[in-house]
Design a protein around this motif. Sequence first.
Motif, PDB file in Angstrom:
ATOM      1  N   HIS A  90       1.145  -1.371   0.120  1.00  0.00           N
ATOM      2  CA  HIS A  90       0.379  -0.210  -0.131  1.00  0.00           C
ATOM      3  C   HIS A  90       0.890   1.430   0.176  1.00  0.00           C
ATOM      4  CE1 HIS A  90      -3.415  -2.274   0.377  1.00  0.00           C
ATOM      5  NE2 HIS A  90      -3.257  -2.726   1.785  1.00  0.00           N
ATOM      6  N   GLY A  91       1.928   1.020   0.120  1.00  0.00           N
ATOM      7  CA  GLY A  91       3.359   2.266   0.195  1.00  0.00           C
ATOM      8  C   GLY A  91       3.183   3.233   1.069  1.00  0.00           C
ATOM      9  N   TRP A  92       2.965   4.372   0.813  1.00  0.00           N
ATOM     10  CA  TRP A  92       2.382   5.771   1.078  1.00  0.00           C
ATOM     11  C   TRP A  92       0.961   6.497   2.382  1.00  0.00           C
ATOM     12  CZ3 TRP A  92      -1.854   8.118   0.340  1.00  0.00           C
ATOM     13  CH2 TRP A  92      -1.834   8.897  -1.126  1.00  0.00           C
ATOM     14  N   ARG A  93      -0.041   5.214   1.513  1.00  0.00           N
ATOM     15  CA  ARG A  93      -1.275   4.862   1.553  1.00  0.00           C
ATOM     16  C   ARG A  93      -1.678   4.102   2.962  1.00  0.00           C
ATOM     17  NH1 ARG A  93      -4.323   6.355  -2.823  1.00  0.00           N
ATOM     18  NH2 ARG A  93      -3.048   6.725  -4.917  1.00  0.00           N
ATOM     19  N   ALA A  94      -0.241   3.798   3.253  1.00  0.00           N
ATOM     20  CA  ALA A  94      -0.421   2.798   4.873  1.00  0.00           C
ATOM     21  C   ALA A  94      -0.807   3.508   6.238  1.00  0.00           C
ATOM     22  CB  ALA A  94       0.156   1.767   4.779  1.00  0.00           C
ATOM     23  N   LEU A  95       0.768   4.754   5.720  1.00  0.00           N
ATOM     24  CA  LEU A  95       0.273   6.056   6.802  1.00  0.00           C
ATOM     25  C   LEU A  95      -0.761   6.275   7.078  1.00  0.00           C
ATOM     26  CD1 LEU A  95       3.742   7.597   5.554  1.00  0.00           C
ATOM     27  CD2 LEU A  95       3.411   6.768   7.891  1.00  0.00           C
ATOM     28  N   PHE A  96      -1.844   6.584   6.061  1.00  0.00           N
ATOM     29  CA  PHE A  96      -3.051   6.907   6.935  1.00  0.00           C
ATOM     30  C   PHE A  96      -3.406   6.555   7.097  1.00  0.00           C
ATOM     31  CE2 PHE A  96      -0.663  10.190   3.321  1.00  0.00           C
ATOM     32  CZ  PHE A  96      -1.229  11.193   3.946  1.00  0.00           C
ATOM     33  N   TYR A  97      -3.816   5.334   6.718  1.00  0.00           N
ATOM     34  CA  TYR A  97      -4.428   4.085   8.061  1.00  0.00           C
ATOM     35  C   TYR A  97      -4.605   4.072   8.646  1.00  0.00           C
ATOM     36  CZ  TYR A  97      -5.131   1.853   2.720  1.00  0.00           C
ATOM     37  OH  TYR A  97      -5.533   1.482   1.364  1.00  0.00           O
ATOM     38  N   ALA A  98      -2.879   3.966   9.133  1.00  0.00           N
ATOM     39  CA  ALA A  98      -2.078   3.856  10.696  1.00  0.00           C
ATOM     40  C   ALA A  98      -2.952   5.199  11.140  1.00  0.00           C
ATOM     41  CB  ALA A  98      -0.965   4.100  10.938  1.00  0.00           C
ATOM     42  N   ALA A  99      -2.837   6.461  11.002  1.00  0.00           N
ATOM     43  CA  ALA A  99      -3.657   7.960  11.126  1.00  0.00           C
ATOM     44  C   ALA A  99      -4.748   7.560  11.553  1.00  0.00           C
ATOM     45  CB  ALA A  99      -3.135   9.059  10.331  1.00  0.00           C
ATOM     46  N   ALA A 100      -5.779   7.506  11.009  1.00  0.00           N
ATOM     47  CA  ALA A 100      -7.108   6.572  11.178  1.00  0.00           C
ATOM     48  C   ALA A 100      -7.463   6.255  12.781  1.00  0.00           C
ATOM     49  CB  ALA A 100      -8.080   6.417   9.955  1.00  0.00           C
ATOM     50  N   CYS A 101      -6.791   5.133  12.651  1.00  0.00           N
ATOM     51  CA  CYS A 101      -6.878   4.327  14.212  1.00  0.00           C
ATOM     52  C   CYS A 101      -6.279   4.789  14.894  1.00  0.00           C
ATOM     53  CB  CYS A 101      -5.623   2.856  13.549  1.00  0.00           C
ATOM     54  SG  CYS A 101      -5.785   1.888  12.093  1.00  0.00           S
ATOM     55  N   LEU A 102      -5.622   5.827  15.023  1.00  0.00           N
ATOM     56  CA  LEU A 102      -4.895   6.716  15.855  1.00  0.00           C
ATOM     57  C   LEU A 102      -6.354   7.910  17.157  1.00  0.00           C
ATOM     58  CD1 LEU A 102      -2.680   6.604  18.446  1.00  0.00           C
ATOM     59  CD2 LEU A 102      -1.942   8.302  16.630  1.00  0.00           C
ATOM     60  N   SER A 103      -6.999   7.984  15.110  1.00  0.00           N
ATOM     61  CA  SER A 103      -7.589   9.764  15.455  1.00  0.00           C
ATOM     62  C   SER A 103      -8.983   8.925  16.412  1.00  0.00           C
ATOM     63  CB  SER A 103      -7.845  10.037  14.314  1.00  0.00           C
ATOM     64  OG  SER A 103      -7.082  10.739  14.065  1.00  0.00           O
ATOM     65  N   SER A 104      -9.202   7.462  15.596  1.00  0.00           N
ATOM     66  CA  SER A 104     -10.559   6.924  15.789  1.00  0.00           C
ATOM     67  C   SER A 104     -11.050   6.396  17.539  1.00  0.00           C
ATOM     68  CB  SER A 104     -10.589   5.707  15.269  1.00  0.00           C
ATOM     69  OG  SER A 104     -10.021   4.521  14.543  1.00  0.00           O
ATOM     70  N   SER A 105      -8.846   5.553  17.722  1.00  0.00           N
ATOM     71  CA  SER A 105      -9.386   5.516  19.069  1.00  0.00           C
ATOM     72  C   SER A 105      -9.223   6.356  20.588  1.00  0.00           C
ATOM     73  CB  SER A 105      -7.787   5.228  18.920  1.00  0.00           C
ATOM     74  OG  SER A 105      -7.551   3.654  18.779  1.00  0.00           O
ATOM     75  N   THR A 106      -8.984   7.490  19.903  1.00  0.00           N
ATOM     76  CA  THR A 106      -8.569   8.826  20.748  1.00  0.00           C
ATOM     77  C   THR A 106      -9.890   9.460  20.493  1.00  0.00           C
ATOM     78  OG1 THR A 106      -6.087   9.417  20.321  1.00  0.00           O
ATOM     79  CG2 THR A 106      -7.298  10.922  21.317  1.00  0.00           C
ATOM     80  N   ALA A 107     -10.867   9.454  20.147  1.00  0.00           N
ATOM     81  CA  ALA A 107     -12.055  10.266  19.582  1.00  0.00           C
ATOM     82  C   ALA A 107     -13.112   8.855  21.038  1.00  0.00           C
ATOM     83  CB  ALA A 107     -12.616   9.965  18.607  1.00  0.00           C
ATOM     84  N   ILE A 108     -12.608   8.238  20.820  1.00  0.00           N
ATOM     85  CA  ILE A 108     -13.207   7.499  21.696  1.00  0.00           C
ATOM     86  C   ILE A 108     -12.972   7.160  23.302  1.00  0.00           C
ATOM     87  CG2 ILE A 108     -13.929   4.577  22.785  1.00  0.00           C
ATOM     88  CD1 ILE A 108     -13.512   3.412  19.757  1.00  0.00           C
ATOM     89  N   LEU A 109     -12.245   7.240  23.091  1.00  0.00           N
ATOM     90  CA  LEU A 109     -11.310   8.383  24.706  1.00  0.00           C
ATOM     91  C   LEU A 109     -11.653   9.208  24.999  1.00  0.00           C
ATOM     92  CD1 LEU A 109      -8.744   7.089  27.302  1.00  0.00           C
ATOM     93  CD2 LEU A 109      -7.500   8.708  26.063  1.00  0.00           C
TER      94      LEU A 109
END
Length: 488
Positions: free
Chosen positions: A187-206
């Motif tokens: 996925h190349g550079w796109r995987a960076l944004f997958y990881a960013a989305a996981c971090l943001s969604s987890s923080t939103a839940i917190l």
Amino acid sequence: MAPRFLRSLIPPREKRNNGGTLRALRSLTFIQLLQFVTGWLAWTCDAFDFFCVALSVNTLAEDFDKKPGQITTAITLTLLFRSLGAVVFGILSDRFGRKWPLFANLVIVCSIEIGTSFVKTFPQFLAVRALFGVAMGGIWGLAASTALENLPVELRGLGSGIVQQGYACGYLLASMVNLTVIPHTSHGWRALFYAAACLSSSTAILRALTPESAVFLRAKALEKINGGHATGDKTKIFIKETKAMLKAHWKLCIYAILLMTGFNFLSHGSQDLYPTYLETSKGFSTHSATVATMISNCGAISGGAIAGWASQYIGRRLTIVIFILLVGAFIPLWILPTSFSALAAGAFFLQVGVQGAWGVVPIQLAEMSPPAFRATFPGVAYQLGNMISAASAQIEAVGGSNIRTTITVDGVTKDVPDYATVQGILIGVVAAYLIIVTILGPENHGTHFESAKTAFEGGAGADEMQDVGMGKPRSIRELEGKDDDEVV
């Protein structure tokens, strides 16, 4: 005898932290810690996404068949649109509370990160990065106010340094993902944004699971006791008090924007094009450039914590000046060597200075701000400074295309952009500017801004306190012996 403006850099003895740090740490509740961590994580998410682009400039240029200078347009657009987000989310936060505006902000950030990972064309990429700028602009003011207003006064300097280095931690985490995951995924550079989305969604839940700030809970409790106002009435009060605040503090607004313009040039000028500088002007591999970036962020994290803690004792402005002088001292080590170890050491110590000075910014702005507008005022000042400095990466890119140097890689001599010289000149000029602006500015060291009225209460625009006792309400600045004419 030193001039008064120099003597004023050191706060009065009674306002310094005289051994209260450990006692204040022991007094922290679980909720206070959770609110602080939530604010820190929100800013970490923001930085992680922002630096996904900075770490991938050359890769993105290949993928979209563009030059690196064109890719940095995405960084510029993000910075330009952050001011809009700061206004929208700052107003929502000061009007309705910290919890749900920050939650909504994080959900929007997550959605845009997912959208970024699916773009197919360069115009689409620019469009989503501009949208991300709006969402990113709201995060800092809400995150800083959430983290700091719930801490004891004795810990706010240290807390400021730590929460601001969520920025460096986000950069460090993005660098680690770029180093360890990206080379092994299709996925190349796109995987960076997958990881960013996981971090943001987890923080939103917190954030959704964490209680509202005590300041707003107290304001709502008082409102209930006093009979309360309808939502429309509170909005009218908010608008009225906002106008009163702007009328009373317009000079302070201008000063804050000038200060944050310098700070944003310092930060973005030393970080956004740094991996590209190492790869292009020094001939390092992407792996080596990423490792050097990680080392520099370790310096940033340590500098922010140390400076924030020191500011509690020696004052906010004096701490900023000391750490900016450190920046100037290490510019040569940052740009002149050719070996990896020397350049990495230069990057480490330069970022100790850059992010050390930055570590004081959240609490300096919070204490400087009209207290009822602690999300809107710092956030908008920060992001307007960002907007003015938005072209820093492009300035360096264009400067590098005009100032050239040669390097030898594998026995082959290449003509390359001289980013070292361009960055050294830019950071030197900005550092000098910041020292002057900081020394001439105000400092409300140790102010109890949490005691002020919230923005939807009458008198908030005049900095009145919630618990006024008997007699005429008094403002925080009056209680602390400051006139508005002394502020700027």
